[in-house]
Design a protein around this motif. Sequence first.
Motif, PDB file in Angstrom:
ATOM      1  N   PRO A   7       0.831  -1.203   0.000  1.00  0.00           N
ATOM      2  CA  PRO A   7       0.000   0.000   0.000  1.00  0.00           C
ATOM      3  C   PRO A   7       0.869   1.258   0.000  1.00  0.00           C
ATOM      4  O   PRO A   7       2.068   1.198   0.255  1.00  0.00           O
ATOM      5  CB  PRO A   7      -0.776  -0.122   1.304  1.00  0.00           C
ATOM      6  N   TYR A   8       0.231   2.373  -0.272  1.00  0.00           N
ATOM      7  CA  TYR A   8       0.941   3.650  -0.231  1.00  0.00           C
ATOM      8  C   TYR A   8       1.209   4.076   1.212  1.00  0.00           C
ATOM      9  O   TYR A   8       0.444   3.777   2.124  1.00  0.00           O
ATOM     10  CB  TYR A   8       0.120   4.743  -0.915  1.00  0.00           C
ATOM     11  N   THR A   9       2.300   4.799   1.370  1.00  0.00           N
ATOM     12  CA  THR A   9       2.608   5.477   2.625  1.00  0.00           C
ATOM     13  C   THR A   9       2.431   6.967   2.426  1.00  0.00           C
ATOM     14  O   THR A   9       2.997   7.551   1.501  1.00  0.00           O
ATOM     15  CB  THR A   9       4.057   5.218   3.058  1.00  0.00           C
ATOM     16  N   LEU A  10       1.641   7.588   3.276  1.00  0.00           N
ATOM     17  CA  LEU A  10       1.467   9.038   3.231  1.00  0.00           C
ATOM     18  C   LEU A  10       2.389   9.662   4.275  1.00  0.00           C
ATOM     19  O   LEU A  10       2.331   9.295   5.459  1.00  0.00           O
ATOM     20  CB  LEU A  10       0.016   9.429   3.503  1.00  0.00           C
ATOM     21  N   ILE A  11       3.233  10.589   3.838  1.00  0.00           N
ATOM     22  CA  ILE A  11       4.178  11.259   4.739  1.00  0.00           C
ATOM     23  C   ILE A  11       3.932  12.762   4.697  1.00  0.00           C
ATOM     24  O   ILE A  11       4.030  13.378   3.632  1.00  0.00           O
ATOM     25  CB  ILE A  11       5.636  10.994   4.330  1.00  0.00           C
ATOM     26  N   THR A  12       3.614  13.348   5.825  1.00  0.00           N
ATOM     27  CA  THR A  12       3.494  14.808   5.894  1.00  0.00           C
ATOM     28  C   THR A  12       4.851  15.409   6.243  1.00  0.00           C
ATOM     29  O   THR A  12       5.659  14.777   6.920  1.00  0.00           O
ATOM     30  CB  THR A  12       2.447  15.238   6.935  1.00  0.00           C
ATOM     31  N   GLY A  13       5.088  16.625   5.781  1.00  0.00           N
ATOM     32  CA  GLY A  13       6.397  17.244   6.008  1.00  0.00           C
ATOM     33  C   GLY A  13       7.487  16.460   5.312  1.00  0.00           C
ATOM     34  O   GLY A  13       8.586  16.278   5.857  1.00  0.00           O
ATOM     35  N   VAL A  85      -3.970   3.536   0.887  1.00  0.00           N
ATOM     36  CA  VAL A  85      -3.005   3.956   1.909  1.00  0.00           C
ATOM     37  C   VAL A  85      -2.992   2.948   3.051  1.00  0.00           C
ATOM     38  O   VAL A  85      -4.026   2.632   3.642  1.00  0.00           O
ATOM     39  CB  VAL A  85      -3.344   5.365   2.447  1.00  0.00           C
ATOM     40  N   GLY A  86      -1.798   2.444   3.357  1.00  0.00           N
ATOM     41  CA  GLY A  86      -1.650   1.498   4.450  1.00  0.00           C
ATOM     42  C   GLY A  86      -0.776   2.004   5.576  1.00  0.00           C
ATOM     43  O   GLY A  86      -0.698   1.393   6.634  1.00  0.00           O
ATOM     44  N   ILE A  87      -0.113   3.149   5.345  1.00  0.00           N
ATOM     45  CA  ILE A  87       0.757   3.735   6.370  1.00  0.00           C
ATOM     46  C   ILE A  87       0.547   5.247   6.389  1.00  0.00           C
ATOM     47  O   ILE A  87       0.611   5.903   5.346  1.00  0.00           O
ATOM     48  CB  ILE A  87       2.242   3.430   6.102  1.00  0.00           C
ATOM     49  N   LEU A  88       0.299   5.782   7.561  1.00  0.00           N
ATOM     50  CA  LEU A  88       0.198   7.229   7.758  1.00  0.00           C
ATOM     51  C   LEU A  88       1.321   7.663   8.671  1.00  0.00           C
ATOM     52  O   LEU A  88       1.442   7.171   9.801  1.00  0.00           O
ATOM     53  CB  LEU A  88      -1.147   7.596   8.383  1.00  0.00           C
ATOM     54  N   ILE A  89       2.154   8.588   8.187  1.00  0.00           N
ATOM     55  CA  ILE A  89       3.235   9.125   9.006  1.00  0.00           C
ATOM     56  C   ILE A  89       2.993  10.609   9.234  1.00  0.00           C
ATOM     57  O   ILE A  89       3.151  11.435   8.326  1.00  0.00           O
ATOM     58  CB  ILE A  89       4.608   8.878   8.351  1.00  0.00           C
ATOM     59  N   ASN A  90       2.557  10.935  10.448  1.00  0.00           N
ATOM     60  CA  ASN A  90       2.309  12.320  10.844  1.00  0.00           C
ATOM     61  C   ASN A  90       3.623  12.930  11.325  1.00  0.00           C
ATOM     62  O   ASN A  90       3.964  12.873  12.509  1.00  0.00           O
ATOM     63  CB  ASN A  90       1.256  12.372  11.951  1.00  0.00           C
ATOM     64  N   ASN A  91       4.334  13.522  10.379  1.00  0.00           N
ATOM     65  CA  ASN A  91       5.664  14.056  10.675  1.00  0.00           C
ATOM     66  C   ASN A  91       5.711  15.579  10.668  1.00  0.00           C
ATOM     67  O   ASN A  91       6.530  16.171  11.366  1.00  0.00           O
ATOM     68  CB  ASN A  91       6.661  13.508   9.652  1.00  0.00           C
ATOM     69  N   LEU A 126      -8.243   9.099   7.966  1.00  0.00           N
ATOM     70  CA  LEU A 126      -7.609   7.992   7.247  1.00  0.00           C
ATOM     71  C   LEU A 126      -7.788   6.621   7.897  1.00  0.00           C
ATOM     72  O   LEU A 126      -7.529   5.599   7.250  1.00  0.00           O
ATOM     73  CB  LEU A 126      -6.116   8.277   7.059  1.00  0.00           C
ATOM     74  N   ILE A 127      -8.223   6.575   9.140  1.00  0.00           N
ATOM     75  CA  ILE A 127      -8.424   5.268   9.777  1.00  0.00           C
ATOM     76  C   ILE A 127      -9.358   4.369   8.963  1.00  0.00           C
ATOM     77  O   ILE A 127      -9.068   3.169   8.789  1.00  0.00           O
ATOM     78  CB  ILE A 127      -8.904   5.435  11.234  1.00  0.00           C
ATOM     79  N   PRO A 128     -10.468   4.881   8.414  1.00  0.00           N
ATOM     80  CA  PRO A 128     -11.315   4.000   7.583  1.00  0.00           C
ATOM     81  C   PRO A 128     -10.578   3.452   6.359  1.00  0.00           C
ATOM     82  O   PRO A 128     -10.826   2.306   5.945  1.00  0.00           O
ATOM     83  CB  PRO A 128     -12.473   4.919   7.165  1.00  0.00           C
ATOM     84  N   ILE A 129      -9.666   4.233   5.790  1.00  0.00           N
ATOM     85  CA  ILE A 129      -8.893   3.779   4.632  1.00  0.00           C
ATOM     86  C   ILE A 129      -7.836   2.777   5.069  1.00  0.00           C
ATOM     87  O   ILE A 129      -7.655   1.717   4.451  1.00  0.00           O
ATOM     88  CB  ILE A 129      -8.242   4.985   3.916  1.00  0.00           C
ATOM     89  N   GLN A 132      -8.784  -0.910   5.701  1.00  0.00           N
ATOM     90  CA  GLN A 132      -9.015  -1.812   4.570  1.00  0.00           C
ATOM     91  C   GLN A 132      -7.808  -2.707   4.287  1.00  0.00           C
ATOM     92  O   GLN A 132      -7.914  -3.682   3.535  1.00  0.00           O
ATOM     93  CB  GLN A 132      -9.366  -0.996   3.322  1.00  0.00           C
ATOM     94  N   GLU A 133      -6.665  -2.363   4.886  1.00  0.00           N
ATOM     95  CA  GLU A 133      -5.452  -3.162   4.694  1.00  0.00           C
ATOM     96  C   GLU A 133      -5.361  -4.263   5.743  1.00  0.00           C
ATOM     97  O   GLU A 133      -5.808  -4.092   6.883  1.00  0.00           O
ATOM     98  CB  GLU A 133      -4.213  -2.268   4.775  1.00  0.00           C
ATOM     99  N   LYS A 134      -4.758  -5.384   5.363  1.00  0.00           N
ATOM    100  CA  LYS A 134      -4.582  -6.492   6.289  1.00  0.00           C
ATOM    101  C   LYS A 134      -3.712  -6.084   7.467  1.00  0.00           C
ATOM    102  O   LYS A 134      -3.919  -6.511   8.607  1.00  0.00           O
ATOM    103  CB  LYS A 134      -3.951  -7.678   5.556  1.00  0.00           C
ATOM    104  N   GLN A 135      -2.702  -5.255   7.198  1.00  0.00           N
ATOM    105  CA  GLN A 135      -1.852  -4.687   8.248  1.00  0.00           C
ATOM    106  C   GLN A 135      -1.549  -3.244   7.892  1.00  0.00           C
ATOM    107  O   GLN A 135      -1.093  -2.959   6.794  1.00  0.00           O
ATOM    108  CB  GLN A 135      -0.547  -5.457   8.399  1.00  0.00           C
ATOM    109  N   ALA A 136      -1.838  -2.337   8.801  1.00  0.00           N
ATOM    110  CA  ALA A 136      -1.620  -0.914   8.565  1.00  0.00           C
ATOM    111  C   ALA A 136      -0.910  -0.298   9.757  1.00  0.00           C
ATOM    112  O   ALA A 136      -0.847  -0.890  10.846  1.00  0.00           O
ATOM    113  CB  ALA A 136      -2.946  -0.201   8.299  1.00  0.00           C
ATOM    114  N   TYR A 137      -0.381   0.912   9.539  1.00  0.00           N
ATOM    115  CA  TYR A 137       0.427   1.569  10.574  1.00  0.00           C
ATOM    116  C   TYR A 137       0.147   3.070  10.613  1.00  0.00           C
ATOM    117  O   TYR A 137      -0.068   3.705   9.575  1.00  0.00           O
ATOM    118  CB  TYR A 137       1.918   1.373  10.291  1.00  0.00           C
ATOM    119  N   ILE A 138       0.191   3.606  11.826  1.00  0.00           N
ATOM    120  CA  ILE A 138       0.244   5.056  12.037  1.00  0.00           C
ATOM    121  C   ILE A 138       1.504   5.344  12.843  1.00  0.00           C
ATOM    122  O   ILE A 138       1.713   4.740  13.904  1.00  0.00           O
ATOM    123  CB  ILE A 138      -0.993   5.584  12.791  1.00  0.00           C
ATOM    124  N   LEU A 139       2.322   6.230  12.325  1.00  0.00           N
ATOM    125  CA  LEU A 139       3.541   6.650  13.025  1.00  0.00           C
ATOM    126  C   LEU A 139       3.446   8.144  13.292  1.00  0.00           C
ATOM    127  O   LEU A 139       3.399   8.950  12.359  1.00  0.00           O
ATOM    128  CB  LEU A 139       4.779   6.344  12.181  1.00  0.00           C
TER     129      LEU A 139
END
Length: 262
Positions: A7-13, A85-91, A126-129, A132-139
Motif C-alpha cells: 500500500p501507499y505510505t502518506l508522509i506529511t512534512g 493507503v496502508g501507512i500514515l506518518i504524521n511528521n 484515514l483510519i477508515p482507509i 481496509q489493509e490487512k496490516q496498517a500503521y500510524i507513526l
Amino acid sequence: MSEKTKPYTLITGASKGIGKSIAYELAKQGYPLLLIARSEEELKALSDDLQTEYAISTAILAIDLSINDASQRVSDWIKVNNYPVGILINNAGYGVWGDFSRSSLTDQLGMMQLNMNVVVELSHLLIPILSQEKQAYILNISSTAAYQAVPTLAVYSAAKAFVLSFTRALRFELSQTSISVTCFSPGPVDTGFAARAGLTALNKMAEKFNMQPNEVAKMAVKAMFSKKSEVIPGLTNIISVYANRILPKAFIEKTAAGIYKI
C-alpha cells in the motif's frame, strides 16, 4: 513483496528533515509514497529522485497543512485518486522559540494547528482507509520535549506532549484492529528545525547532541514495523527522559531553559 502488493505510505512534512529521510528509507523497501509538504518544487525534486533511484510510484500534494481545511483536502485527494493507503506518518511540524508573552499569537496558534490538530484530523480521516489493509500503521513523530516543560518552547513542548498522549490512547483503542500505532520521540536532529523556530542563539551544548536525520529515520521505520508503542532514539535522549521522571521538575525546567536560553 512486490511494490504492487504494497500500500501507499502518506508522509506529511516530506520535503525536508526526518520526513524526507523516512521517504528514502521506505523507498528503499519498495513502498509507493504520497508526499505532502508546502513546497511543490522541493516535493517534485524529491519525487523525481525517488522514482529514478528506486523505481517506485510517488504522488505529491503541495499544501499548507496549517490552513483549516487542509486535512480534508488531503483525504479528498486520496479518495479521488483511489490511493490504497496502508501507512500514515504524521511528521509535519515546527516550533516557535521565545518567551510566550512576547511571541506572535498567530504563530503559536498556527503551530498548534499543524503539530496537534492535523495529527488528529488525518488520523480520524484515514483510519477508515487504513482499516481496509490487512496490516496498517500510524507513526506519529513527537519529541523528547513531550516529556517535560521547555521554557522558550512552551507551546511546542506542550503540543508534543499532546501528540504523545493522543498516540498512547489511540494505540489502545485500535489494539484489536489491523492498525498498529507508534509514537517516535527524537531529541535534537540535524534538520532545519532550529532555523524555522528562530533558534538563532541555540548554544553548542544543544548542537553537540544532534542526531542525523538518516539514522533517525531508520530507527523510526524499524520501530513502526516492529509495532513498538513508544520509542526514544539515542541513549542520551533515553537517559534525559528517564531523568525527567526522577529529578525535581524545577531543576529540569531550569536546565532546559539554559539550553534554549534567549
